[in-house]
Motif scaffolding. Structure first.
Motif, short mmCIF file in Angstrom:
data_model
loop_
_atom_site.label_atom_id
_atom_site.label_comp_id
_atom_site.label_asym_id
_atom_site.label_seq_id
_atom_site.Cartn_x
_atom_site.Cartn_y
_atom_site.Cartn_z
N LEU A 1 24.44 44.98 49.89
CA LEU A 1 25.67 43.73 49.91
C LEU A 1 26.88 44.40 49.09
O LEU A 1 26.90 44.63 48.03
N LEU A 2 27.76 44.06 49.73
CA LEU A 2 29.12 44.38 49.26
C LEU A 2 29.92 42.84 49.41
O LEU A 2 30.02 42.18 50.44
N MET A 3 30.33 42.32 48.26
CA MET A 3 30.79 41.08 48.07
C MET A 3 32.13 40.86 47.32
O MET A 3 32.18 41.65 46.32
N ASP A 4 33.04 39.98 47.74
CA ASP A 4 34.35 40.13 46.88
C ASP A 4 33.77 38.87 45.59
O ASP A 4 33.13 37.81 45.86
N ALA A 5 34.01 39.51 44.41
CA ALA A 5 33.61 38.82 43.29
C ALA A 5 34.52 37.64 42.96
O ALA A 5 33.79 36.87 42.41
N GLN B 1 21.32 35.99 45.55
CA GLN B 1 21.28 35.19 44.31
C GLN B 1 21.87 36.00 43.17
O GLN B 1 22.56 35.79 42.30
N LEU B 2 21.14 37.35 43.20
CA LEU B 2 21.56 38.28 42.06
C LEU B 2 22.81 38.47 42.06
O LEU B 2 23.73 38.65 41.13
N ALA B 3 23.32 39.21 43.28
CA ALA B 3 24.68 39.54 43.45
C ALA B 3 25.72 38.45 43.02
O ALA B 3 26.79 38.71 42.25
N ARG B 4 25.44 37.14 43.39
CA ARG B 4 26.23 36.05 43.10
C ARG B 4 26.38 35.75 41.39
O ARG B 4 27.53 35.54 41.09
N ALA B 5 25.29 35.98 41.00
CA ALA B 5 25.23 35.77 39.52
C ALA B 5 26.11 37.07 38.87
O ALA B 5 26.90 36.74 37.77
N TYR B 6 25.78 38.26 39.29
CA TYR B 6 26.59 39.32 38.90
C TYR B 6 28.24 39.20 39.03
O TYR B 6 29.12 39.62 38.00
N ALA B 7 28.56 38.45 39.92
CA ALA B 7 30.08 38.37 40.56
C ALA B 7 30.57 37.25 39.37
O ALA B 7 31.72 37.54 38.83
N ILE B 8 29.62 36.39 39.18
CA ILE B 8 30.00 35.12 38.13
C ILE B 8 30.24 35.95 36.72
O ILE B 8 31.23 35.54 36.26
N LEU B 9 29.49 36.80 36.41
CA LEU B 9 29.57 37.33 35.07
C LEU B 9 30.78 38.19 35.01
O LEU B 9 31.58 38.39 34.16
N GLY B 10 31.09 38.78 36.38
CA GLY B 10 32.10 39.82 36.18
C GLY B 10 33.59 39.19 36.39
O GLY B 10 34.66 39.71 35.69
N ASN B 11 33.66 38.23 37.17
CA ASN B 11 34.94 37.78 37.31
C ASN B 11 35.60 36.54 36.72
O ASN B 11 36.67 35.99 36.63
N GLY B 12 35.08 36.61 35.30
CA GLY B 12 35.44 35.94 34.26
C GLY B 12 34.66 34.45 33.91
O GLY B 12 35.13 33.74 33.41
N GLY B 13 33.60 34.44 34.73
CA GLY B 13 32.80 33.33 34.79
C GLY B 13 32.95 32.51 35.58
O GLY B 13 32.31 31.14 35.57
N SER C 1 37.67 46.95 34.99
CA SER C 1 38.68 46.16 34.06
C SER C 1 39.15 44.94 34.75
O SER C 1 39.65 44.00 34.11
N ARG C 2 39.16 44.68 35.92
CA ARG C 2 39.26 43.40 36.75
C ARG C 2 38.33 43.53 37.94
O ARG C 2 38.81 43.63 39.20
N PRO C 3 37.07 43.01 37.75
CA PRO C 3 36.10 43.21 38.91
C PRO C 3 36.55 42.62 40.06
O PRO C 3 37.05 41.32 40.12
N LYS C 4 36.48 43.37 41.36
CA LYS C 4 36.74 42.95 42.37
C LYS C 4 35.76 42.48 43.52
O LYS C 4 35.82 41.78 44.38
N TYR C 5 34.86 43.68 43.35
CA TYR C 5 33.72 43.78 44.23
C TYR C 5 32.45 43.97 43.51
O TYR C 5 32.39 44.52 42.55
N VAL C 6 31.51 43.29 44.33
CA VAL C 6 29.97 43.55 43.63
C VAL C 6 29.43 44.40 44.78
O VAL C 6 29.48 43.91 46.00
N LEU C 7 28.44 45.45 44.48
CA LEU C 7 27.92 45.90 45.25
C LEU C 7 26.48 46.09 44.76
O LEU C 7 26.06 46.59 43.72
#
Lengths: 233, 577
Positions: free
Chosen positions: B249-253, B413-425, B510-516
């Protein structure tokens, strides 16, 4: 009397019949007929005009529908062509064709490779910037001198090559060679012959010659120094 | 009698000449009669003419009002009036993913067959693969039957040219999926009645049938080029590591747009066949799995968010194994006894994670995980959504959950949670549709920006540090950060030796844009696979099959290939000069 009475009896009274004459109704009838005929003519004309206009509009309508049809068909062709295009250019198809026809090196370019190239270029530019001017000038001079030498050598080589080719040609076909050359060679041969004849006829003179004396002296020195007279022995 | 005689006498003409001359008045009256007659004739003729005119004018008005004659069904012009019954589906670049086209099927009406032998020969010539004995039997039954559905253009024209009345060509609309297998789990399929039965086709069934979408199209966030690269890599990984399935899964964070969603094995959408095997489920959205150590990131983040620990907090005297309710919890490797909170995540220490979770406590830990919506059904654009298995919190559950054991969720859901962790919350909603990002839209912040930054820096170290478990994903220039997860598969409630490996990565960190997210189902050790380290050292004959030795490698390869397409700035390279 009877006759007169009969005449009077049967005499027509014009006034009595004038009122009954159809002179007025005749006009009326004519007028009505005219009216009808004009009406009919106008109606027929109108009908003809309607049919003509209708025909024209129908033709126009046909043209419009034809144009609409052609637009639709072009749209439909475009619709199908786009689908075909997307099938042909699907990533799966392209990668298959790339595997078949392209070299594997063209597949992907690594990021690290791009960085490496950039690094080299940047190093060179940095070094060039930091070099002192004198060194750069000397380097330039050396470069130009080298170039001149190279050119001279190449010229010489070319001249020698042409001479060689000429002489090869001359010696390959002695019969075809020009008369001057033939005579020159003949003279050379004759002088050599004369020298040989002299050598055999009067060898003492040859020993007296400077060259022979020098050679003899050299051999004596060699004997004293212990150097072999004949090289290699 | 007298009167009669007198009348006769009066009618009798005399011998005078005058008697024989008609009076003028009489002549005029006769003429008048004639005019009267002629007028009545004109009237009659006019009436007839008028009737004709009325008839013609009625006909003309009827013709002018009547629509144009209908086109013949089987002609070139028939296609001109093609009206779609269902809207197109496009990817983010406008590439067609699903489109309706007209297609023909051929049937035979046996009652109209004149020469059976001739018909059979003709059919055999057009369809060489046709089984004639079956056709013969069907002809005997004298009932309508189909020869072939979905005819090709040549077959259709050849059948039409036969001119046989018994052959019926039926036109209907068929949905084409030009990308075949590529998006099978996302797009889904429709039935013969033009109704969506799975995937997007089902979820957006009504929308796709509305006039608005029929004339325009449904645009997805997916990129078919990226999808292809990811799929190719997964196929390669499945064969390299002998896995039974895989997914990515590749998602925009930042906005939750899904750029690629692959689940293998997949199937060709153009070939309709029933799929009943569980292996074909969408592993990203429908699959519910224990995903192991990827949960340690949440444990650490919960500690940081609640201010219980910082990244340098030391955990001393960590045992190699502990017991909870008689069940053993041990380390995957020989790890040092004293580890900082940061090192616990970098080296993926199970016991360390347990100690952090114990420090946080059940309530706070539970609240944190709930805030990330890991255990509720996710709101998504597909009907194929998995439900995480419910469980009761307890001391042992806290311990096992801290390192992702005995706790399930979907990879989405796991990827979504990581995206939240990465994009500044900030909260995001995963979507498969192309969204119009609104910069001014205020997003809900779930985790503090500071916690996000610290977690990101530690995730980077998991990949870049030598002790980290994801060194193979340290691709130059992309600043990848991530966490590995190796879980044992439970079949019918019993844990087996079969593994379910996951790697979730964020880039550029340094500024997460994508979650893989990359998953490999039951990967095996790959002794013939050549592992290439970043320093150029090559290694072969590896016997381990943990996440660091397979999913990480796959994720690295994927990022290396999709990186240039995503146009991420090569930050590391530009910083060096």
């Amino acid at each position: 009397m009877n006759l007169e009475s009969d005449q009077t009896k049967y005499q027509l009274d014009p006034h009595r019949w004038i009122s009954t004459l159809p002179s007025r109704s005749k006009e009326k009838g004519n007028r009505e007929a005219k009216k009808y005929s004009i009406g009919i003519i106008l109606f027929v004309l109108g009908l003809v005009m309607v049919s003509i206009i209708k025909n024209e509009t129908r033709n126009l309508q046909k043209e419009i529908t034809n144009l609409r049809d052609s637009i639709n068909s072009i749209n439909f062709e475009l619709y199908q062509a786009r689908l075909d295009h997307d099938v042909i250019t699907s990533p799966e198809n392209i990668s298959r064709l790339a595997k078949e026809h392209l070299e594997s090196d063209f597949n992907y370019y690594k990021q690290s490779q791009i960085r490496h190239l950039n690094q080299k270029e940047k190093i060179f530019t940095k070094l060039e910037k930091t070099k002192p001017k004198k060194i750069i000038m000397n380097e330039k001079k050396n470069k130009t001198a080298k170039k001149v030498k190279k050119l001279q050598i190449t010229k010489k080589i070319k001249i020698n090559e042409t001479e060689l080719i000429k002489s090869q040609y001359i010696y390959s076909k002695p019969k075809n060679s020009p008369h001057n050359i033939k005579s020159r060679i003949a003279k050379k041969i004759e002088t050599k012959k004369d020298e040989l004849k002299k050598f055999y006829s009067d060898p003492y003179e040859i020993i007296k010659s400077k060259k022979a004396q020098q050679w003899m002296g050299l051999q004596v020195v060699k004997v004293f120094l212990g150097i072999p007279i004949v090289p290699g022995k | 009698m007298k009167s009669k005689n007198s009348e006769d006498k009066s009618k009798k003409k005399s011998f005078f000449f005058e008697d024989y001359i008609e009076p003028e008045s009489l002549i005029d009256s006769k003429k008048l009669d004639l005019v009267k007659v002629s007028l009545s004739r004109v009237n009659f003729l006019f009436l007839i003419f008028f009737c004709f005119v009325i008839i013609f004018s009625v006909k003309i008005t009827y013709l002018s009002l009547s629509p144009l004659p209908n086109k013949i069904i089987f002609s070139e012009k028939a296609n001109k009036n093609f009206i779609k019954k269902r809207g197109d589906i496009l990817d983010r670049n406008g590439i067609i993913l699903a489109r309706n086209i007209d297609i023909y099927s051929a049937g035979v009406r046996p009652s109209l067959v004149k020469d059976k032998k001739k018909l059979l020969i003709n059919l055999r010539l057009i369809f060489p693969e046709l089984e004639t004995h079956k056709i013969k039997l069907k002809l005997k039954k004298n009932k309508f039957f189909y020869i072939k559905k979905r005819l090709t253009e040549n077959e259709k024209t050849n059948l039409f040219l036969l001119g046989d009345k018994s052959i019926l060509l039926e036109k209907y609309q068929f949905r084409i999926y030009p990308q075949k297998n590529l998006l099978s789990h996302i797009l889904g399929q429709i039935d013969d009645d033009n109704a969506g039965i799975s995937g997007i086709e089902k979820f957006f069934d009504k929308n796709l049938k509305t006039k608005l979408l029929i004339n325009s199209s449904l645009k997805l966030a997916l990129d078919s080029n990226l999808q292809h690269i990811v799929r190719e890599e997964l196929i390669g990984a499945q064969s390299d590591f002998n896995a039974i399935g895989s997914a990515a899964l590749l998602m925009d964070a930042n906005n939750g747009e899904i750029l690629s969603l692959v689940s293998l094995p997949d199937y060709d959408l153009n070939k309709r066949f029933s799929i009943n095997d569980d292996i074909y489920t969408n592993k990203i959205t429908k699959g519910v799995y224990e995903m192991g150590s990827v949960f340690k990131t949440f444990t650490l983040a919960a500690g940081l968010e609640n201010g219980i620990i910082d990244q340098k907090t030391m955990f001393t005297n960590l045992k190699h194994k502990i017991f909870c309710a008689g069940r053993k919890i041990s380390e995957h490797d020989n790890l040092p006894k004293n580890l900082s909170a940061e090192q616990i995540l970098i080296q993926s220490s199970n016991i360390g994670a347990v100690r952090i979770a114990q420090k946080i406590g059940i309530e706070k830990y539970k609240d944190f995980l709930n805030s990330l919506n890991l255990f509720k059904i996710i709101n998504f654009d597909l009907e194929e959504i998995g439900t995480p298995i419910p469980f009761r919190w307890g001391k042992c559950k806290l311990a096992t959950a801290s390192f992702g054991h005995g706790i399930t969720t979907t990879p989405l859901q796991l990827a979504r949670a990581y995206a939240i962790l990465g994009n500044g919350g900030y909260e995001i909603q995963p979507t498969i549709l192309k969204t119009r990002s609104n910069e001014y839209e205020q997003k809900k912040q779930i985790i503090s920006t500071e916690t996000s930054k610290i977690v990101n820096s530690i995730l980077r170290k998991v990949v870049s540090n030598k002790e980290g478990t994801a060194n193979f994903a340290n691709i130059d220039g992309y600043e990848i950060g991530g966490k590995t997860g190796t879980a044992l598969k439970s079949i019918e409630g019993v844990y087996t030796e079969k593994k379910f490996n996951t790697f979730v990565s964020l880039f550029p960190i340094s500024r997460p844009k994508y979650v893989l997210l990359v998953i490999l189902d039951e990967p095996k050790p790959a002794p013939y696979f050549v592992y290439e380290f970043s320093n150029g050292y090559k290694h072969k004959g590896e016997k381990r099959n943990t996440s660091g030795w397979n999913t990480v490698v796959v994720a690295g390869k994927i990022i290396e290939k999709i990186g240039p397409i995503l146009a991420i700035n090569n930050l590391q390279a530009s910083n060096k000069f």
